[in-house]
Design a protein around this motif. Structure first.
Motif, short mmCIF file in Angstrom:
data_model
loop_
_atom_site.label_atom_id
_atom_site.label_comp_id
_atom_site.label_asym_id
_atom_site.label_seq_id
_atom_site.Cartn_x
_atom_site.Cartn_y
_atom_site.Cartn_z
N TYR A 279 89.69 15.90 38.72
CA TYR A 279 90.26 15.89 37.38
C TYR A 279 91.09 14.63 37.15
CZ TYR A 279 88.84 20.55 35.79
OH TYR A 279 88.10 21.62 35.35
N ASP A 280 91.80 14.19 38.18
CA ASP A 280 92.51 12.92 38.05
C ASP A 280 91.52 11.78 37.80
OD1 ASP A 280 95.00 14.03 38.34
OD2 ASP A 280 95.18 13.56 40.47
N MET A 281 90.40 11.84 38.50
CA MET A 281 89.37 10.82 38.32
C MET A 281 88.81 10.88 36.90
SD MET A 281 86.18 10.13 40.91
CE MET A 281 85.56 11.79 40.86
N ALA A 282 88.56 12.09 36.40
CA ALA A 282 88.01 12.24 35.05
C ALA A 282 88.97 11.72 33.99
CB ALA A 282 87.69 13.71 34.79
N ASP A 283 90.27 11.79 34.28
CA ASP A 283 91.27 11.34 33.32
C ASP A 283 91.72 9.91 33.56
OD1 ASP A 283 91.33 13.76 31.92
OD2 ASP A 283 92.68 14.65 33.39
N LEU B 206 79.97 16.87 35.17
CA LEU B 206 81.32 16.32 35.06
C LEU B 206 81.63 15.41 36.25
CD1 LEU B 206 84.11 16.13 33.75
CD2 LEU B 206 84.72 18.26 34.92
N GLN B 207 81.13 15.76 37.41
CA GLN B 207 81.34 14.92 38.60
C GLN B 207 80.80 13.52 38.36
OE1 GLN B 207 82.62 15.96 41.69
NE2 GLN B 207 82.71 18.17 41.41
N ARG B 208 79.57 13.43 37.88
CA ARG B 208 78.94 12.12 37.68
C ARG B 208 79.65 11.32 36.59
NH1 ARG B 208 74.50 15.63 38.40
NH2 ARG B 208 74.19 15.77 36.14
N LYS B 209 80.01 12.00 35.50
CA LYS B 209 80.71 11.30 34.41
C LYS B 209 82.08 10.79 34.87
CE LYS B 209 80.34 13.39 30.33
NZ LYS B 209 80.29 14.50 29.34
N SER B 210 82.72 11.53 35.76
CA SER B 210 84.04 11.13 36.25
C SER B 210 83.97 9.90 37.14
CB SER B 210 84.68 12.29 37.02
OG SER B 210 84.84 13.42 36.19
N MET B 211 82.84 9.73 37.85
CA MET B 211 82.69 8.56 38.71
C MET B 211 82.80 7.26 37.92
SD MET B 211 79.57 9.92 41.12
CE MET B 211 79.78 11.38 42.16
N ALA B 212 82.43 7.31 36.66
CA ALA B 212 82.46 6.11 35.82
C ALA B 212 83.89 5.68 35.48
CB ALA B 212 81.67 6.35 34.53
N LYS B 213 84.88 6.49 35.81
CA LYS B 213 86.28 6.15 35.53
C LYS B 213 86.94 5.43 36.71
CE LYS B 213 86.27 8.40 31.56
NZ LYS B 213 87.11 9.58 31.37
N LEU B 214 86.25 5.37 37.85
CA LEU B 214 86.81 4.70 39.03
C LEU B 214 86.72 3.19 38.90
CD1 LEU B 214 85.22 6.93 41.80
CD2 LEU B 214 87.62 6.94 41.12
N LYS B 215 87.61 2.49 39.57
CA LYS B 215 87.51 1.04 39.66
C LYS B 215 86.64 0.64 40.84
CE LYS B 215 91.90 -0.01 37.37
NZ LYS B 215 93.24 -0.66 37.50
N TRP B 216 86.79 1.36 41.94
CA TRP B 216 85.94 1.09 43.11
C TRP B 216 85.54 2.41 43.76
CZ3 TRP B 216 88.08 3.05 47.54
CH2 TRP B 216 89.48 3.17 47.60
N PHE B 217 84.38 2.39 44.41
CA PHE B 217 83.77 3.60 44.92
C PHE B 217 83.02 3.25 46.20
CE2 PHE B 217 80.83 7.33 43.43
CZ PHE B 217 81.41 8.17 44.37
N VAL B 218 83.54 3.72 47.34
CA VAL B 218 82.92 3.44 48.64
C VAL B 218 82.11 4.66 49.08
CG1 VAL B 218 83.35 2.93 51.08
CG2 VAL B 218 84.77 1.87 49.31
#
Length: 861
Positions: free
Chosen positions: A308-312, A334-346
């Motif tokens: 939820y923090d990621m989504a927001d 919602l999981q996939r849409k939230s990934m688009a809010k990250l700056k980096w993703f390992v």
């Protein structure tokens, strides 16, 4: 079990060959059902009603193992007068409920007497306030007729199960219960397993050969990942994570978590030895062994919280290691849409799974919900080594550590998890040591000593040696002793003196800094004899001693004092395991009891540790030494299991006015709505399951052509009756719809799943496998697109085994057309996030152990 755990199931078949009766309870007729003697079709999510009725049947007909129950369980313990039960008003609430906080105050659940260590008892089990009488009353309405009404199981079939189970239990017989995520992934999953525990304790099937409750794990080392956890709220060996605010000092922590009696009375030794393993020479008595460096819990820090923090947009980056949350996690959309809010993703995995490519070809990209050019997330994909390409220990469901040697080198740039974490730690520690920022002090203090090979791979036996534990240089300062038992030369990566001799078991751990131990329950696996017992392969008895190492202390059956009568003699020759002989406990297994404690030992109610427990108290982890039919502390949703409906259900609760578990975390959010009870838009019960041919999120199976050929396409199992009602033929395309989303699947019309009659109402169930996704050569819609995010109040697991849905014949619209279609099928425009009448509104406390609230608004079409 035959489908999801086929290797383990071979031992079930061995038991059947020797005369065992196999009972299978499942909404679906599966490969396990085909090989069972009795199949019990059940409505998904109604397990407590069924198990509770078995408990009632055994108590009402006095079929319980009386001598075992009286002496070895807390049936005789007297409860406080202010204890209140859900049966008092049939409302589903225990005493202590706080509606504003959405949690329980648990004081009224306690025993009478001197705390949990020395309770008042009535060995006749007649006192109206004793646990036995409260248990009897609690389940009094869980009758076979109620089981038929709630579960869809006929009384005749119920009695067949009850009679079979009772006949398989007693002084010379035992029965085992095996379960998997079909019990855990519920809004009351912990309490389902608790009901099974009550059943097994009443029948005398705990701590004895052939008995017990076996949690079937979905991976080779899921047990290991809770023993030495990847969980946020516990430390290795099930030590609680410190809480911010109330456990700010070491003494506050120890005071909160050190009981007077039982094995946990040694918590200071286990915990301080763990701190010494973390921080080495930097952890001293003067700085409370580095306690201030240890992170503290301030809220629910579970995966769903940070989703939820990621989504927001409140979370900058994430490591996803061997996990596929775009397929395997609930509300995958919602999981996939939230990934688009990250700056980096390992991402570390063996193949390019859905999280690594969500930004370019996910369903959300195709539909226009996400646009590649607008996604700023920088994805780093690290190829990972497979299990045959690295060495290390795995811990399976029977607590057995087994060492796996590397068979082949990983290809190309693939590296092991250990290499990645080791190299990352070296870089982070180096950066911290170049900094003078106080926030970096924990990293500067970290004792990252591990020797490595020429490729920078840490030596995994060195890690195992630290987990086992050793004497520290603090101990050597007063007693140098012998260098015998010093593994890896006692030197670190730079050749500096690091530690002294290994310890032989957790009994040697101290609270003065003279011992270090990475996980107290594993101590003994790599002790002073220098033998890596996890790598032992010479079994010498039917319990497997000599093959691997079973924690703790290589005991194959825990609480095995219960395998002998109160006087120390075996219950029977056929089921003998440990017994009292010539002043000591001995037997086939390692006794899970102080070796020289006589069976008739009686404490004076002032002793501490194991000395405070009687000679006939087998359950040494509990303060009272008893098996808990009733849980006086530790559970958030009540001391006894209670039937609640799933968070989404086609019916109301037939037993209580409260439909759902009061303490559950709904994770209220517009993108995560729940259907109210009996919602006509979603009339069918949906459950998910695993296939033999595929593994979890599919990363290890959907990319393999031979497995993909065996199970080539996403499907949904529907009964012939439901297929006829919906005018669906076998192999037709259908859409499955919930309030979270929709998926497309082929219809598998089969009598393996059948309609149920619940109190005159026909309920149809459907079932889908959850392995399919949008990456690799074999693609299909992810079942978890349909599942809501929710948190069982004790362990925060989602409810993916019982929800509601609709079935719509035909293909799922592609592209932007999907958004209009889903609005027609599951309209949510203008509706509040909490459609379920028992779901709290946005901003309300979510219940359970933490008070952080949700209700963050989001948009969804």
């Amino acid at each position: 079990m035959a489908e999801a755990h086929p290797v383990g199931f071979r031992w079930v078949m061995k038991a059947k060959e020797r005369g065992a009766t196999i009972i299978h309870v499942d909404p679906r007729f599966s490969r396990t059902s085909a090989l069972a003697d009795i199949w019990i079709p059940i409505r998904a999510g109604s397990d407590i009603a069924f198990l509770g009725a078995l408990v009632r049947h055994i108590i009402e007909n006095e079929l319980f193992f009386r001598e075992y129950v009286v002496h070895y369980t807390n049936a005789s313990c007297i409860l406080r007068d202010d204890y209140g039960d859900p049966e008092d008003r049939a409302d589903g609430y225990f005493s202590g409920w706080n509606e504003d906080a959405r949690n329980y105050s648990m004081q009224s659940w306690q025993y009478k007497g001197e705390g949990l260590s020395f309770p008042e008892r009535d060995l006749t089990l007649q006192d109206s306030q004793c646990v036995f009488q409260k248990l009897k009353r609690h389940f009094a309405r869980y009758t076979p007729e109620m089981v038929e009404k709630v579960c869809g199981i006929s009384p005749a079939l119920f009695y067949k199960v009850a009679d079979t189970l009772v006949k398989a239990s007693g002084p010379d017989k035992t029965a085992a219960i095996c379960y998997a995520v079909g019990w855990t992934q519920h809004s009351k999953g912990v309490q389902i397993i608790r009901t099974a525990s009550i059943l097994q304790l009443l029948l005398g099937n705990i701590g004895r050969p052939g008995g017990g409750i076996l949690a079937l794990r979905g991976h080779a080392s899921i047990q290991g990942s809770t023993d030495i956890p990847t969980l946020y709220d516990i430390l290795p060996g099930y030590l609680p994570m410190p809480r911010g605010g109330e456990e700010e000092t070491l003494q506050q922590y120890l005071d909160a978590h050190t009981p007077k009696t039982g094995l946990w009375s040694n918590t200071p030794s286990y915990f301080i030895s763990l701190l010494k393993a973390y921080y080495g020479k930097h952890a001293t008595a003067e700085n409370n062994f580095g306690y201030n460096w240890l992170p503290k819990l301030t809220a629910d820090h579970s995966f769903f919280e940070y989703l939820y923090d990621m989504a927001d947009g409140k979370m900058e980056g994430m490591f996803l290691i061997g996990q596929n949350s775009a397929v395997g996690a609930p509300n995958s959309r919602l999981q996939r849409k939230s990934m688009a809010k990250l700056k980096w993703f390992v991402i570390r995995d063996m193949v390019e799974t859905e999280p690594a490519r969500f930004w370019r070809d996910s369903a959300e990209i195709e539909r226009g919900e996400l646009k590649t050019e607008e996604i700023e997330t920088e994805v780093f994909f690290f190829p990972a080594a497979g299990h045959a390409e690295k060495e290390g220990a795995f811990t399976n469901t029977q607590r057995l550590l087994q060492w796996r040697e590397k068979a082949v080198d990983p290809p190309g740039d693939c590296r092991s998890d250990a290499w990645f974490i080791h190299q990352l730690a070296l870089r982070l520690v180096a950066k911290a040591r170049a900094s003078d920022d106080p926030i970096d002090e924990p990293l500067r203090a970290l004792d990252w000593w591990y020797p490595e090979d020429q490729f920078g791979e840490p030596k995994m036996e060195a890690v195992l040696a630290e987990i086992n534990g050793w004497k520290t240089p603090v101990a050597a300062a007063t007693d140098r002793g012998s260098i015998e038992g010093v593994l890896f030369g006692g030197v670190d990566r730079e050749g500096n003196h690091h530690h002294e001799a290994q310890i032989d078991g957790y009994e040697e751990l101290k609270n003065d800094g003279s011992t270090a131990c990475g996980c107290w329950i594993y101590s003994g696996v790599f002790s002073r004899d220098g033998v890596n017992k996890a790598n032992s392969r010479k079994s010498r008895d039917y319990l497997g001693h000599g093959w691997g190492f079973s924690w703790p202390s290589d005991r194959r059956i825990i609480y095995n004092r219960a395998s002998a009568r109160p006087d120390g003699e075996p219950w029977s020759e056929r089921k003998k395991l440990v017994w009292w002989d010539s002043g000591n406990w001995t037997g086939i297994d390692v006794p899970d009891f102080r070796k020289d404690k006589p069976p008739d030992y009686e404490p004076q109610n002032q002793e501490r540790g194991l000395d405070g427990q009687r000679g006939d108290a087998p359950f040494i982890l509990h303060e009272d030494g008893l098996g808990w039919l009733y849980v006086p502390k530790g559970l958030q949703d009540g001391p006894m299991p209670t039937h609640y409906e799933p968070l989404e259900s086609p019916v109301h609760n037939a037993l209580y006015s409260r439909d759902t578990n009061p303490v559950v975390n709904w994770f209220t959010r517009a993108e995560n709505r729940f259907a109210p009870p009996g919602d006509p838009r979603f009339p069918f019960v949906l459950t998910t399951y695993r296939l033999t041919e595929h593994h979890t999120g599919g990363g290890m199976s959907r990319f393999l052509s031979h497995l993909s050929e065996l199970q080539p396409e996403m499907f949904v199992e529907v009964s012939p009756e439901l297929a006829s009602k919906l005018k669906i033929k076998n192999s037709d395309y259908v859409c499955i719809v919930s309030l979270r989303g929709a998926i497309e699947a082929r219809a598998l019309v089969s009598r393996r799943i059948r309609p149920m009659n619940l109190n005159g109402k026909t309920i149809h169930q459907v079932a889908v496998p959850f392995h399919f996704g949008a990456a690799g050569p074999l693609r299909g819609n992810a079942a978890n697109n349909l599942v809501a995010i929710s948190g069982e109040p004790n362990v925060t697991i989602m409810e993916s085994k019982a929800l509601t849905c609709n079935i719509v014949p035909g293909r799922l619209p592609r592209g932007p057309a999907f958004l209009d279609w889903i609005e027609q099928q599951a309209s949510q425009s203008g509706l509040p996030p909490n459609l379920h009448p028992e779901q709290p509104p946005p901003g309300a406390p979510h219940g359970g152990r933490f008070s952080r609230s949700h209700g963050k608004e989001g948009k969804m079409r």
